[in-house]
Design an enzyme around this catalytic site. Structure first.
Site, PDB file in Angstrom:
ATOM      1  N   LYS A  88       0.253   3.842 -18.715  1.00  0.00           N
ATOM      2  CA  LYS A  88       0.016   3.690 -17.271  1.00  0.00           C
ATOM      3  C   LYS A  88       0.679   4.832 -16.479  1.00  0.00           C
ATOM      4  O   LYS A  88       1.782   5.244 -16.816  1.00  0.00           O
ATOM      5  CB  LYS A  88       0.628   2.345 -16.845  1.00  0.00           C
ATOM      6  CG  LYS A  88       0.320   1.903 -15.447  1.00  0.00           C
ATOM      7  CD  LYS A  88       0.960   0.558 -15.178  1.00  0.00           C
ATOM      8  CE  LYS A  88       2.408   0.711 -14.791  1.00  0.00           C
ATOM      9  NZ  LYS A  88       2.792   0.080 -13.542  1.00  0.00           N
ATOM     10  N   LYS A 139       5.616   5.687 -11.411  1.00  0.00           N
ATOM     11  CA  LYS A 139       6.566   6.443 -10.581  1.00  0.00           C
ATOM     12  C   LYS A 139       7.751   6.908 -11.396  1.00  0.00           C
ATOM     13  O   LYS A 139       8.327   7.948 -11.147  1.00  0.00           O
ATOM     14  CB  LYS A 139       7.177   5.541  -9.500  1.00  0.00           C
ATOM     15  CG  LYS A 139       6.303   5.097  -8.417  1.00  0.00           C
ATOM     16  CD  LYS A 139       7.155   4.231  -7.479  1.00  0.00           C
ATOM     17  CE  LYS A 139       6.489   2.929  -7.181  1.00  0.00           C
ATOM     18  NZ  LYS A 139       6.935   1.823  -7.971  1.00  0.00           N
ATOM     19  N   LYS A 169       9.349  -2.388 -20.327  1.00  0.00           N
ATOM     20  CA  LYS A 169      10.416  -1.684 -19.603  1.00  0.00           C
ATOM     21  C   LYS A 169      11.749  -1.736 -20.351  1.00  0.00           C
ATOM     22  O   LYS A 169      12.528  -0.795 -20.282  1.00  0.00           O
ATOM     23  CB  LYS A 169      10.575  -2.247 -18.186  1.00  0.00           C
ATOM     24  CG  LYS A 169       9.409  -1.866 -17.304  1.00  0.00           C
ATOM     25  CD  LYS A 169       9.724  -1.925 -15.830  1.00  0.00           C
ATOM     26  CE  LYS A 169       8.584  -1.317 -15.042  1.00  0.00           C
ATOM     27  NZ  LYS A 169       8.689  -1.480 -13.609  1.00  0.00           N
TER      28      LYS A 169
HETATM   29  N1  AQP Z   1      -1.122   3.131 -12.792  1.00  0.00           N
HETATM   30  C1  AQP Z   1      -1.466   2.196 -11.955  1.00  0.00           C
HETATM   31  N2  AQP Z   1      -2.763   1.885 -11.748  1.00  0.00           N
HETATM   32  C2  AQP Z   1      -3.128   0.921 -10.858  1.00  0.00           C
HETATM   33  N3  AQP Z   1      -2.230   0.214 -10.135  1.00  0.00           N
HETATM   34  C3  AQP Z   1      -0.919   0.487 -10.317  1.00  0.00           C
HETATM   35  N4  AQP Z   1       0.208  -0.009  -9.770  1.00  0.00           N
HETATM   36  C4  AQP Z   1       1.282   0.616 -10.299  1.00  0.00           C
HETATM   37  N5  AQP Z   1       0.881   1.539 -11.173  1.00  0.00           N
HETATM   38  C5  AQP Z   1      -0.478   1.483 -11.223  1.00  0.00           C
HETATM   39  C6  AQP Z   1       0.227  -1.043  -8.756  1.00  0.00           C
HETATM   40  O1  AQP Z   1       1.081  -0.573  -7.709  1.00  0.00           O
HETATM   41  C7  AQP Z   1       1.762  -1.684  -7.137  1.00  0.00           C
HETATM   42  C8  AQP Z   1       3.215  -1.426  -7.055  1.00  0.00           C
HETATM   43  O2  AQP Z   1       3.826  -1.429  -8.300  1.00  0.00           O
HETATM   44  P1  AQP Z   1       5.406  -1.560  -8.399  1.00  0.00           P
HETATM   45  O3  AQP Z   1       6.070  -0.450  -7.710  1.00  0.00           O
HETATM   46  O4  AQP Z   1       5.846  -2.888  -7.923  1.00  0.00           O
HETATM   47  O5  AQP Z   1       5.700  -1.545  -9.923  1.00  0.00           O
HETATM   48  P2  AQP Z   1       4.916  -0.992 -11.117  1.00  0.00           P
HETATM   49  O6  AQP Z   1       3.651  -1.755 -11.321  1.00  0.00           O
HETATM   50  O7  AQP Z   1       5.887  -1.018 -12.253  1.00  0.00           O
HETATM   51  O8  AQP Z   1       4.588   0.482 -10.649  1.00  0.00           O
HETATM   52  P3  AQP Z   1       5.110   1.838 -11.217  1.00  0.00           P
HETATM   53  O9  AQP Z   1       4.526   2.925 -10.394  1.00  0.00           O
HETATM   54  O10 AQP Z   1       4.884   1.885 -12.684  1.00  0.00           O
HETATM   55  O11 AQP Z   1       6.654   1.747 -10.895  1.00  0.00           O
HETATM   56  P4  AQP Z   1       7.880   1.894 -11.857  1.00  0.00           P
HETATM   57  O12 AQP Z   1       7.703   3.204 -12.521  1.00  0.00           O
HETATM   58  O13 AQP Z   1       9.082   1.832 -10.967  1.00  0.00           O
HETATM   59  O14 AQP Z   1       7.838   0.750 -12.818  1.00  0.00           O
HETATM   60  C9  AQP Z   1       1.397  -2.912  -7.969  1.00  0.00           C
HETATM   61  O15 AQP Z   1       0.368  -3.610  -7.304  1.00  0.00           O
HETATM   62  C10 AQP Z   1       0.899  -2.315  -9.248  1.00  0.00           C
HETATM   63  O16 AQP Z   1      -0.028  -3.151  -9.876  1.00  0.00           O
END
Ligand code: AQP
Length: 328
Positions: free
Chosen positions: A194, A197, A111
């Site tokens: 990955k 969001k 990040k």
């Molecule tokens: N691509 C993914 N595949 C499977 N699981 C996923 N998770 C996120 N992306 C995937 C799971 O969703 C939960 C919430 O994640 P988060 O919002 O705390 O942060 P993150 O993992 O960083 O998710 P994002 O969507 O990528 O958010 P941003 O873009 O804000 O960083 C967790 O259980 C995660 O494992």
């Protein structure tokens, strides 16, 4: 048994979040009474957020939880910033966590990217706050996507460090659990990244709020390769393998059964079936989210009531921790 998990209100909830986390929570909630599902807004501000958009995202995330099947009467569902004990415990953990442990966290490296010096201290200590979230409730199980495994392992290490520092057996070890069929859903534009969001390209993900035409367009335009046939090979064919994975996660079918089903079929037939499967599950969720967002006062009431319940549990832990640490 206590189960804790959360999602950051950093944008639209994607099918990655849904398949990797929420779908699993809904299953666990069927048999467990001690589920706590948090909207981790204190984590969200580790990168800049527009305050008005953040408020909207908190409400949409709650609506997405409920629309996906989380019962806000049975489980505790609230936003993290309403329960100040999260950050209080995080500070105490910051004081017992060696910097070397944080330097190993791959999510920070991903990040912060090349701008490590400019990243916030909050982004760096993010996993310590996550350990506090989990241990504040003495969670036994933490259902998250595979990308969060390292952070749950760190929470175990911090629990051990706390126990050793104060010569107690106070925190037990939380267990990482992930969806059996889904490990990681990848971007629709790049099968090695990955699905996220916060990816700048909306075409890289499917949001729970996308309408049917948008879902259809995103899958049709999803990157694939020019190799003949549909088969699974994450190394050579990451994008096609990702679409097979998404198919498996929605249907519960094995990869082998899916590949067999598409042996003599074309790419466009595969994509059309996938579109139909995604729409069948996402459309009712989207419609519920829209309905729930028409009653924001009710959503705010849910957050308030549940934060009170979480606060009672959190206060017990923090009182005990304060005493162990030596605060009067
Ligand atoms: N691509 C993914 N595949 C499977 N699981 C996923 N998770 C996120 N992306 C995937 C799971 O969703 C939960 C919430 O994640 P988060 O919002 O705390 O942060 P993150 O993992 O960083 O998710 P994002 O969507 O990528 O958010 P941003 O873009 O804000 O960083 C967790 O259980 C995660 O494992």
């Amino acid at each position: 048994m206590t189960i804790f998990s959360g999602i950051q209100p950093t944008g639209n909830i994607t099918i990655g979040n849904y398949l990797g986390a929420i779908k699993n929570w809904v299953e666990m909630q069927k048999t467990e009474n001690g589920c706590i599902f948090c909207i981790v807004d204190s984590h969200a501000i580790t990168v800049p957020q527009d305050p008005n958009i953040l408020k909207e995202a908190i409400l949409t995330t709650l609506a997405a939880y409920i629309a996906s099947g989380i019962d806000a009467e049975k489980s505790i569902v609230y936003n993290q910033s309403k329960v100040h004990q999260h950050t209080e415990l995080a500070w105490i953990f910051n004081c017992i966590t060696p910097i070397g442990w944080l330097n190993r966290m791959t999510q920070f490296k991903d990040k912060a990217g090349k701008n490590k010096e400019k990243a916030s201290a909050g982004l760096y200590t993010y996993p310590v706050l996550m350990a506090a979230d989990i241990l504040l409730f003495h969670a036994d199980k933490v259902p998250v996507g595979e990308d969060q495994k390292q952070h749950v392992e760190l929470a175990r290490d911090i629990a051990g460090a706390f126990n050793r520092r104060f010569d107690v057996e106070y925190f037990s070890m939380p267990e990482f659990i992930t969806n059996k069929t889904t490990t990681r859903i990848m971007s629709l534009r790049d099968g090695t990244k990955k699905m996220s969001k916060s990816d700048p390209s909306d075409m890289s993900r499917i949001n729970l709020t996308d309408d049917n035409d948008t879902i259809s367009k995103k899958i049709r335009k999803a990157t694939t390769d020019s190799i003949e046939g549909i088969y699974f090979d994450e190394e050579q064919r990451p994008e096609v393998s990702n679409l097979i994975n998404i198919y498996a996660a929605f249907t519960g079918k094995s990869i082998a059964a899916i590949v067999e089903h598409f042996t003599s079929k074309q790419n466009n037939e595969f994509k059309q079936e996938l579109i139909d499967i995604i729409i069948a599950e996402i459309q009712p969720i989207r419609e519920k989210i829209i309905k729930l967002r028409q009653h924001d006062d009710h959503l705010k009431e849910i957050l308030g009531k549940n934060a009170e319940k979480a606060g009672l549990l959190a206060e017990k832990t923090i009182q005990e921790v304060r005493d162990l640490v030596g605060f009067l």
